[in-house]
Each structure stands twice: as structure tokens, then as C-alpha cells.
Write a protein that holds these residues in place. Structure first.
Motif, PDB file in Angstrom:
ATOM      1  N   ALA A 164     -48.360   3.270 -39.114  1.00 23.10           N
ATOM      2  CA  ALA A 164     -47.722   2.802 -37.881  1.00 23.10           C
ATOM      3  C   ALA A 164     -46.218   2.628 -38.087  1.00 23.10           C
ATOM      4  N   HIS A 165     -45.847   2.127 -39.261  1.00 24.72           N
ATOM      5  CA  HIS A 165     -44.427   1.974 -39.582  1.00 24.72           C
ATOM      6  C   HIS A 165     -43.748   3.338 -39.690  1.00 24.72           C
TER       7      HIS A 165
ATOM      8  N   VAL B  26     -56.715  -1.345 -42.669  1.00 29.30           N
ATOM      9  CA  VAL B  26     -55.557  -2.114 -42.206  1.00 29.30           C
ATOM     10  C   VAL B  26     -54.298  -1.678 -42.952  1.00 29.30           C
ATOM     11  N   VAL B  27     -54.402  -1.528 -44.266  1.00 28.41           N
ATOM     12  CA  VAL B  27     -53.232  -1.141 -45.070  1.00 28.41           C
ATOM     13  C   VAL B  27     -52.714   0.235 -44.654  1.00 28.41           C
TER      14      VAL B  27
ATOM     15  N   GLY C 250     -59.102   5.301 -37.369  1.00 28.33           N
ATOM     16  CA  GLY C 250     -60.551   5.483 -37.472  1.00 28.33           C
ATOM     17  C   GLY C 250     -61.197   4.503 -38.429  1.00 28.33           C
ATOM     18  N   LEU C 251     -60.497   4.174 -39.515  1.00 26.48           N
ATOM     19  CA  LEU C 251     -61.062   3.251 -40.503  1.00 26.48           C
ATOM     20  C   LEU C 251     -61.195   1.830 -39.961  1.00 26.48           C
ATOM     21  N   LEU C 252     -60.395   1.460 -38.983  1.00 27.88           N
ATOM     22  CA  LEU C 252     -60.497   0.107 -38.426  1.00 27.88           C
ATOM     23  C   LEU C 252     -61.863  -0.115 -37.779  1.00 27.88           C
ATOM     24  N   SER C 253     -62.297   0.830 -36.954  1.00 29.15           N
ATOM     25  CA  SER C 253     -63.616   0.683 -36.330  1.00 29.15           C
ATOM     26  C   SER C 253     -64.729   0.901 -37.345  1.00 29.15           C
TER      27      SER C 253
ATOM     28  N   ALA D 143     -52.170  10.134 -41.343  1.00 32.03           N
ATOM     29  CA  ALA D 143     -52.437   8.810 -41.883  1.00 32.03           C
ATOM     30  C   ALA D 143     -52.696   7.817 -40.749  1.00 32.03           C
ATOM     31  N   PHE D 144     -51.951   7.945 -39.666  1.00 34.74           N
ATOM     32  CA  PHE D 144     -52.160   7.090 -38.495  1.00 34.74           C
ATOM     33  C   PHE D 144     -53.549   7.328 -37.909  1.00 34.74           C
ATOM     34  N   LEU D 145     -53.928   8.591 -37.778  1.00 35.82           N
ATOM     35  CA  LEU D 145     -55.257   8.955 -37.270  1.00 35.82           C
ATOM     36  C   LEU D 145     -56.351   8.408 -38.181  1.00 35.82           C
ATOM     37  N   TYR D 146     -56.174   8.583 -39.476  1.00 31.95           N
ATOM     38  CA  TYR D 146     -57.157   8.146 -40.468  1.00 31.95           C
ATOM     39  C   TYR D 146     -57.288   6.624 -40.467  1.00 31.95           C
ATOM     40  N   GLY D 147     -56.162   5.934 -40.474  1.00 27.87           N
ATOM     41  CA  GLY D 147     -56.195   4.475 -40.475  1.00 27.87           C
ATOM     42  C   GLY D 147     -56.821   3.909 -39.217  1.00 27.87           C
TER      43      GLY D 147
END
Length: 270
Positions: free
Chosen positions: A136-137, A129-130, A72-75, A66-70
């Protein structure tokens, strides 16, 4: 300095006009707000099913994925905002839209990319972001100043890498008059390859996605560094530095390809 201020003011003017045009269709905005988050939240749900039904992927559990996916989604969300015109290079070539850009006393690539500020594309950032904040948490990501700076560098570098790849693929239209199918394939490829650990692929594919097409620098290598995993590629100074470096190199190459292709531009036919 005055030249930079001029280009910045032009970008601001373009962005203002683009936002005004897009806000004229509120129902489209609402439909996009419903469709895009659903698409990417479905992606994270699929990752949950894969890990629960089978096993962690090469040592990457659900929270890591989920961290990896999130990340990547930011960029991805930013590239949809700033580089969406590159997805339509084919149509710009066929319709002769570069004619007016070539007549203006400004850089053609700058005009082309900034000519449509995709304000609605900011919606693509919402699931990113979500998901990233949640992951991250869960992985105890430290929100210290150093990590925030590193994160910003990684996202900016990822934006440039994505934008450069779309620029290069789109520029193929200068020669072939067609590139939309390749753009669609590139979008799908980027979504898949930034969603899973690069170590899932054969070594030849890993090398290709690292040195030829530096997709691994968008999210995989930085995520490894942030999560404290054994790094597949060890470079001095860390991935937070090398991701923007890869982005700048990629963008330089993309700009050169775009300029070279522009020489083959033949305007619109009759």
C-alpha cells in the motif's frame, strides 16, 4: 434481539474454550509462528523473481502484485480463524459429530462453524498485514476514511466468499463421506488464483472465476479499483460494494447446500 445476543454469548464461550485449549501447547504456537510467515513471505519473494527475471504480468508490476497478494491474504487469514471447521467436515461426518449438534436447540451450521475458534490462525494474518501495508505504501494507497471503509467491506466480502466455497466443498462429505482432498485442492486453487491477475487466464476461466465461483471478487477486481487500473468488469457503485454482495450471495448458497446435505447425514456407523 435476545436471540442474537444469545448466539453471540455462545460464540464468546466457544471462543474462550478454544483459545484456552490452543494455549496449552505453546510450542505448537511457536512453530506455527515460524512456519506460516515463512510460507507467505516466500510467495512474495517468488513474485519478485518472476517480475525481475521476466516482465510485469499484463501490466502488473511487482508493487501492484504485492498489493493484490496482500489484499487476498487478509481474507485468507480471517477465514482460517472463523471457518476452519469446514475444512474438516469429512471427519465430522465420519465420526458422527453432528449427532450432538442436531440434539441442541441451536442452528447446526452456527454450532459447527463456531465450535472451533482457531485463535492460532490469527498468525496467518501477520504476513498478510505486513505485505499489504508495505505494498500500500509502495503504490501510494490513500488511507482516507473512504478507502478504509471500502477495504473493510472488501475483506469481509472476501471472507464470506472463501468461507462459502469451503462450506460447499466440505458439505460434499454428506453424500460421499469424503471431501478432504477437494478441500486441499480448493485451498491451493484459492491461493493461486488470488495471487495473480485474473486477466492472465483465458476468458472462459475469467468468467468462471467471476460468475460461477466469484473468486475474482476476493482481491483482483477490488485491487484493480484501488490501483486505478482499467477495470475488467465494470459495475455500478464499485467493487467495494459488490465484493460483500458476492460474499452474501455465496454464503446464502453455501448455507442452503449445507442444510440440504445435512438431510443426508446418517450418523456414525458401527
Amino acid at each position: 434481539m435476545s436471540g442474537a445476543k444469545h448466539y453471540l454469548s455462545v460464540f464468546g464461550y466457544y471462543a474462550k474454550l478454544a483459545i484456552q485449549r490452543q494455549l496449552e501447547y505453546p510450542l505448537f504456537l511457536v512453530s506455527w509462528l515460524l512456519m506460516i510467515p515463512t510460507q507467505y513471505f516466500a510467495g512474495i519473494w517468488m513474485l519478485r523473481i518472476i517480475v525481475d527475471r521476466f516482465q510485469p504480468l499484463h501490466g502488473w508490476g511487482f508493487n501492484d502484485l504485492a498489493f493484490l497478494y496482500g489484499l487476498g491474504l487478509l481474507s485468507h487469514g480471517l477465514v482460517v480463524v472463523f471457518f476452519i471447521p469446514t475444512w474438516g467436515t469429512e471427519f465430522a461426518v465420519i465420526r458422527g459429530e453432528f449427532d450432538r449438534l442436531l440434539l441442541r436447540p441451536m442452528n447446526v451450521f452456527f454450532q459447527f462453524v463456531t465450535g472451533y475458534f482457531n485463535f492460532i490462525g490469527l498468525i496467518d494474518l501477520i504476513p498478510g498485514v505486513v505485505i499489504f501495508v508495505y505494498a500500500a505504501h509502495m503504490v501510494n494507497f490513500g488511507w482516507g476514511f473512504d478507502n478504509i471503509v471500502k477495504l473493510a467491506l472488501v475483506v469481509i466480502g472476501g471472507l464470506f466468499i472463501r468461507g462459502s466455497l469451503y462450506t460447499i466443498v466440505g458439505a460434499i462429505a454428506f453424500w460421499t463421506k469424503r471431501s478432504r482432498s477437494l478441500i486441499n485442492m480448493s485451498v491451493a486453487t484459492l491461493e493461486r488464483t488470488t495471487m495473480y491477475p485474473l486477466t492472465l487466464y483465458p476468458h472462459a476461466v475469467q468468467a468462471t472465476l467471476t460468475f460461477l465461483f466469484p473468486i475474482g471478487f476476493i482481491s483482483f477486481y477490488p485491487a484493480e479499483s484501488f490501483l486505478g487500473k482499467t477495470e475488467s468488469l465494470e459495475l455500478p457503485l464499485g467493487m467495494a460494494i459488490w465484493t460483500p454482495v458476492a460474499g452474501l450471495v455465496s454464503m446464502t448458497v453455501a448455507y442452503a447446500v449445507f442444510r440440504f446435505g445435512l438431510r443426508r447425514y446418517e450418523s456414525a456407523g458401527s
